[in-house]
Design an enzyme around this catalytic site. Structure first.
Site, PDB file in Angstrom:
ATOM      1  N   SER B 153      -0.831 -43.968  18.765  1.00 51.64           N
ATOM      2  CA  SER B 153      -1.852 -43.576  19.734  1.00 51.64           C
ATOM      3  C   SER B 153      -2.588 -44.825  20.236  1.00 51.64           C
ATOM      4  CB  SER B 153      -2.789 -42.544  19.103  1.00 51.64           C
ATOM      5  OG  SER B 153      -3.551 -41.899  20.090  1.00 51.64           O
ATOM      6  N   ASP B 232       2.528 -32.529  21.350  1.00 53.41           N
ATOM      7  CA  ASP B 232       1.339 -33.378  21.225  1.00 53.41           C
ATOM      8  C   ASP B 232       0.368 -33.048  22.361  1.00 53.41           C
ATOM      9  OD1 ASP B 232      -0.466 -35.557  21.517  1.00 53.41           O
ATOM     10  OD2 ASP B 232       0.959 -36.925  20.558  1.00 53.41           O
ATOM     11  N   HIS B 268       0.451 -34.627  17.382  1.00 54.88           N
ATOM     12  CA  HIS B 268      -0.161 -35.966  17.344  1.00 54.88           C
ATOM     13  C   HIS B 268      -0.535 -36.398  15.918  1.00 54.88           C
ATOM     14  CE1 HIS B 268      -1.718 -39.166  19.934  1.00 54.88           C
ATOM     15  NE2 HIS B 268      -2.810 -39.236  19.201  1.00 54.88           N
TER      16      HIS B 268
END
Lengths: 290, 290
Positions: B153, B232, B268
């Protein structure tokens, strides 16, 4: 028996399901997690076996799902993993949230007989009866005839004692850092006194003490895998007492059936479980796919 | 440069070290974790390479150490893993703890140029210079000439941008769910406006935007591994924009060098990293042991 799905999370090619149901045994809503490996399909000729994981003090269904890495091995072998919670939740009994080692998060896998715990704190019946029935009823991809059990610390006590009390119910058992002789350990004495009462704790406790149960074992040859870290502070504080379990195995001539591995420097944390989870899945696989 | 050891935890045959040092770059004490695989010995002829892992928003050094499962692969291959923190801590700037996506836990791997952040929020210099120098100085079992980088991320943005800005510094790069084009994403815009100021955020931001950096790439053939889960939510909300990174690769004729795997249903979370961490360690190994 209806189960609600709160989340579906992709993990190692399968799905980790976060589930909840109303437990009639415990009188409250209970959350639990179920890992369905990629091999779990709707083909009823190829059901997957089940590995039940009992967690330790303070844990919920989530801790081991996130940190234990049992999904890694279970995904390769094709084994579902059931992660129950460790006690009833939100019952409202006075004092249930006062300590980390009694009440909430500390059900100790027994059915309490002493007031005010005896109405709800029945984790023995919940884990051996209601929860697996619920799972098998809702998920027919799982083979109810092939079940193994394992756990950590308080959950290691749970796994060993449930296995030894119910010959034939589980195909295999293993444990990490189990409270192997709770009658002789501070954690066990406190829990048994609370759940069984001051008068009966030793008598009732003996029926849930793995070392005592092992002495009475009338089943066949054992093959129990146990990992204990030599850096585990609770081992050093004599909360676990694996030596007493080993001595009981010798007493009944089953010393070859109790493989306690003292892992150098490993501690009481999930880092230890992650490091050896594959070994415990492999151990269960020998019996789940026999 | 002195480093204090706060804990030593056995993990997959090696040791996870919880460490702290006073960072002169950031002006505060910084914690970080370092996994030393079992192959790390005092034999200077057999040093181990280093895999740097940059974490995402809100994370500390601990999250990925506990849930990412990188120790599993690193232990087998013989690779040390460095887990830095994600921002300076406890600086006391007004507003630094107000949001999860700016300030504490959100350093974005840039050197801030706007007041009041520019004195301390220098994660680019910390990660590329001070921290690795500190590690190589304290742990001579690690080979400073063999370093790979990866992240998740915000940390995926960090890994890609540090790699593309510094040709030859890292042997390989990979990422999970990277913020691949922060200039076009709400998270990136907010961070760059804050750290670079309203006037300069696009110009300075372009120097840290992996998609923009890729368009300017003058190095050799690329081999970048990226995993993005189709489940995600941040991907769905256009915070990650891997398609823009893929388009930039095509623009410069490097489409074969950017392998973006869209993993069906994965989200995620660290469950995704755990599921594919071995692949990212394998990817780095190709270059760390070349």
């Amino acid at each position: 028996m209806s189960v609600s799905t709160q989340a579906t999370i992709a993990s190692f090619g399968g799905k980790l399901l976060k589930l909840a149901h109303n437990s009639s045994t415990l009188g409250c809503e209970m959350k639990f997690n179920l890992y369905m490996p990629p091999q779990a399909t709707n083909n009823k000729l190829h059901k997957v076996p089940l590995f039940i994981w009992l967690s330790g003090l303070t844990c919920t269904a989530d801790n081991c799902s996130e940190k234990g890495f049992f999904q890694h091995g279970a995904s390769k072998k094709g084994i579902a993993v059931l992660y129950p919670d460790t006690s009833p939740r939100g019952i409202g009994i006075k004092g249930e949230d006062d300590a980390y080692d009694f009440g909430t998060g500390a059900g100790f896998y027994v059915d309490a007989t002493a007031s005010p715990w005896s109405d709800n704190y029945k984790m023995y019946s919940y884990i051996t009866e209601e929860l697996p029935k619920t799972v098998f009823s809702e998920f027919d991809q799982i083979d109810s005839s092939r079940v193994s059990i394992s756990g950590h610390s308080m959950g290691g006590h749970g796994a060993l004692s449930l296995y030894l009390k119910n010959p034939g119910k589980y195909r295999s058992v293993s444990a990490f850092a189990p409270i192997a002789n709770p009658l002789k350990a501070p954690w066990g004495e406190k829990a048994f006194k609370g759940y069984f009462g001051e008068e009966n704790w030793q008598k009732n406790g003996a029926e849930h003490d793995s070392t005592e149960l092992l002495k009475q074992w009338k089943g066949g040859d054992l093959d129990i895998l146990i990992d204990v870290g030599t850096g585990d502070n609770f081992y050093k504080q004599n909360q676990l007492l694996p030596e007493n379990f080993i001595a009981a195995a010798k007493e009944i001539g089953q010393e070859k059936g109790v493989n306690v591995r003292f892992q150098p420097d490993y501690d009481h944390s999930y880092f230890t479980m992650a490091s050896f989870s594959d070994d415990h899945i492999d151990h269960a696989s020998k019996y789940l796919f026999a």
